[in-house]
Motif scaffolding. Structure first.
Motif, PDB file in Angstrom:
ATOM      1  N   GLU A 280       0.812  -1.216   0.000  1.00 51.82           N
ATOM      2  CA  GLU A 280       0.000   0.000   0.000  1.00 51.82           C
ATOM      3  C   GLU A 280       0.847   1.268   0.000  1.00 51.82           C
ATOM      4  O   GLU A 280       0.566   2.218  -0.747  1.00 51.82           O
ATOM      5  N   ASP A 281       1.902   1.303   0.823  1.00 51.93           N
ATOM      6  CA  ASP A 281       2.768   2.485   0.874  1.00 51.93           C
ATOM      7  C   ASP A 281       3.498   2.676  -0.454  1.00 51.93           C
ATOM      8  O   ASP A 281       3.619   3.807  -0.948  1.00 51.93           O
ATOM      9  N   GLN A 282       3.998   1.602  -1.026  1.00 51.44           N
ATOM     10  CA  GLN A 282       4.707   1.696  -2.304  1.00 51.44           C
ATOM     11  C   GLN A 282       3.765   2.134  -3.423  1.00 51.44           C
ATOM     12  O   GLN A 282       4.169   2.899  -4.313  1.00 51.44           O
ATOM     13  N   THR A 283       2.528   1.683  -3.359  1.00 53.63           N
ATOM     14  CA  THR A 283       1.551   2.077  -4.380  1.00 53.63           C
ATOM     15  C   THR A 283       1.274   3.571  -4.314  1.00 53.63           C
ATOM     16  O   THR A 283       1.212   4.259  -5.346  1.00 53.63           O
ATOM     17  N   ARG A 284       1.120   4.090  -3.104  1.00 50.53           N
ATOM     18  CA  ARG A 284       0.900   5.540  -2.958  1.00 50.53           C
ATOM     19  C   ARG A 284       2.111   6.315  -3.473  1.00 50.53           C
ATOM     20  O   ARG A 284       1.963   7.355  -4.114  1.00 50.53           O
ATOM     21  N   ARG A 285       3.304   5.803  -3.191  1.00 52.76           N
ATOM     22  CA  ARG A 285       4.517   6.464  -3.691  1.00 52.76           C
ATOM     23  C   ARG A 285       4.546   6.426  -5.214  1.00 52.76           C
ATOM     24  O   ARG A 285       4.881   7.420  -5.870  1.00 52.76           O
ATOM     25  N   ALA A 286       4.180   5.285  -5.793  1.00 52.32           N
ATOM     26  CA  ALA A 286       4.174   5.157  -7.249  1.00 52.32           C
ATOM     27  C   ALA A 286       3.164   6.121  -7.879  1.00 52.32           C
ATOM     28  O   ALA A 286       3.436   6.733  -8.916  1.00 52.32           O
ATOM     29  N   GLN A 287       1.997   6.276  -7.244  1.00 54.32           N
ATOM     30  CA  GLN A 287       1.006   7.236  -7.732  1.00 54.32           C
ATOM     31  C   GLN A 287       1.597   8.641  -7.789  1.00 54.32           C
ATOM     32  O   GLN A 287       1.433   9.365  -8.780  1.00 54.32           O
ATOM     33  N   ALA A 288       2.275   9.020  -6.733  1.00 56.33           N
ATOM     34  CA  ALA A 288       2.874  10.355  -6.668  1.00 56.33           C
ATOM     35  C   ALA A 288       3.948  10.514  -7.738  1.00 56.33           C
ATOM     36  O   ALA A 288       4.067  11.577  -8.359  1.00 56.33           O
ATOM     37  N   LEU A 289       4.718   9.473  -7.963  1.00 53.53           N
ATOM     38  CA  LEU A 289       5.784   9.531  -8.974  1.00 53.53           C
ATOM     39  C   LEU A 289       5.198   9.707 -10.375  1.00 53.53           C
ATOM     40  O   LEU A 289       5.698  10.517 -11.168  1.00 53.53           O
ATOM     41  N   VAL A 290       4.150   8.945 -10.678  1.00 50.21           N
ATOM     42  CA  VAL A 290       3.517   9.076 -11.994  1.00 50.21           C
ATOM     43  C   VAL A 290       2.998  10.498 -12.185  1.00 50.21           C
ATOM     44  O   VAL A 290       3.184  11.108 -13.242  1.00 50.21           O
TER      45      VAL A 290
END
Length: 318
Positions: free
Chosen positions: A257-267
């Motif tokens: 979940e934390d990595q997914t939120r980080r990936a969203q921000a990166l995109v």
């Protein structure tokens, strides 16, 4: 949205009567899938195209039903391939009856769609469209195993998965209305471009969709390391955020979940979200250019649903 509601109501009786012709077990399985309803986007485009060309209403309903059956074949199979557990807020068919049963139901629904068109023009065209749909899905699956996928490849895949069926739906309607080859081609191009616009919307919702509205976890495509249009744009952006996203994907492990939120921000930081949103508008404008001679306000309204659909189901968070 009124056009969608009217199309759903109009096509439902014939759709039900066609499904009732399936053998008992397949009919019962299919009933679970179809009980979830659907947006009726393709039937709405068929009926609007028919009105724009002053075509026979009953013939258009038959075309709409055939296309809707083929579309649901793809949904049933997609849920199996993607291991999605819900569809339209209900348990996906494969989670209730198993993978093998779901695939068999999907095949039967596809055959039923082709049979529904029997007696009208374009059965071969719809059959070729099914082949294109299968190729698009095959490419989508293959991309998940590849380290790199180009944007052009992903666009071709999206046209195959989404664009060709909407294009075929409009073309079949024009064909059965007695339109000449030029008009049939124009409606085909209209539908293909709109299908790609809707695919952009779906891809954005796979990253920023509102879970309560879509029924799927926000960021589900990123969590599963899928390579959709905005994600590929981000991965190949040449930005620092894009490079960090490449590192996340290179791990080859489903994101928490934390990595997914980080990936969203990166995109988002790569500008891929704004690019994809702009592409929806561009594709809609291009699509409408192919049918502008009809002057149909219904086709214009339905075309613009691509962005309305995305906006209404997306999360405010970026």
């Amino acid at each position: 949205m009124k056009l969608l509601d009217e199309a759903r109501e109009a096509v439902q009786p014939l759709l039900k009567s066609r499904l009732d012709t399936l053998p008992t077990t397949l009919r019962q399985r299919a009933a679970h899938h179809f009980a979830g309803g659907g947006k009726a986007v393709r039937p709405a485009f068929v009926l609007a195209t028919a009105r724009a060309l002053d075509a026979d209403h009953d013939t258009a309903l038959t075309v709409a039903t055939a296309v809707e059956l083929v579309h649901n074949f793809t949904l049933i199979h997609d849920d199996v391939h993607d291991q999605d557990t819900t569809r339209h807020g209900r348990a996906a068919l494969w989670t209730v009856y198993g993978t093998s049963e779901a695939l068999l139901v999907g095949n039967a629904v596809c055959a039923l769609g082709l049979e529904t068109l029997d007696g009208l023009k374009g059965v071969g065209r719809l059959a070729r469209c099914v082949t294109d749909l299968c190729e698009g899905q095959s490419l989508d699956i293959a991309f998940e195993q590849r380290a790199e996928v180009s944007l052009d490849e992903c666009l071709r895949m999206s046209a195959g998965k989404t664009g060709v069926l909407l294009g075929c739906a409009c073309a079949l309607t024009a064909l059965n209305a007695g339109a000449d080859d030029e008009v049939v081609r124009a409606f085909d191009r209209f539908g293909v471009e709109l299908g790609i616009a809707f695919q952009f919307a779906n891809d954005l919702l796979g990253i920023w969709g509102d879970e309560q509205a879509t029924g799927k976890p926000t960021g589900s495509d990123l969590a599963r390391l899928k390579k959709t249009l905005p994600i590929i744009r981000a991965l190949q952006s040449g930005t620092e955020a894009g490079a960090q996203l490449v590192e996340l994907y290179a791990q080859g492990v489903e994101l928490d979940e934390d990595q997914t939120r980080r990936a969203q921000a990166l995109v988002a930081r790569t500008g891929a979200r704004e690019w994809a949103e702009a592409e929806i508008h561009r594709r809609v404008d291009l699509a409408l250019s192919f049918v502008e001679k009809t002057g149909s306000p219904e086709l214009t309204a339905l075309a613009k649903l691509a962005f309305v659909y995305y906006s209404s189901l997306s999360s405010a968070d970026s």
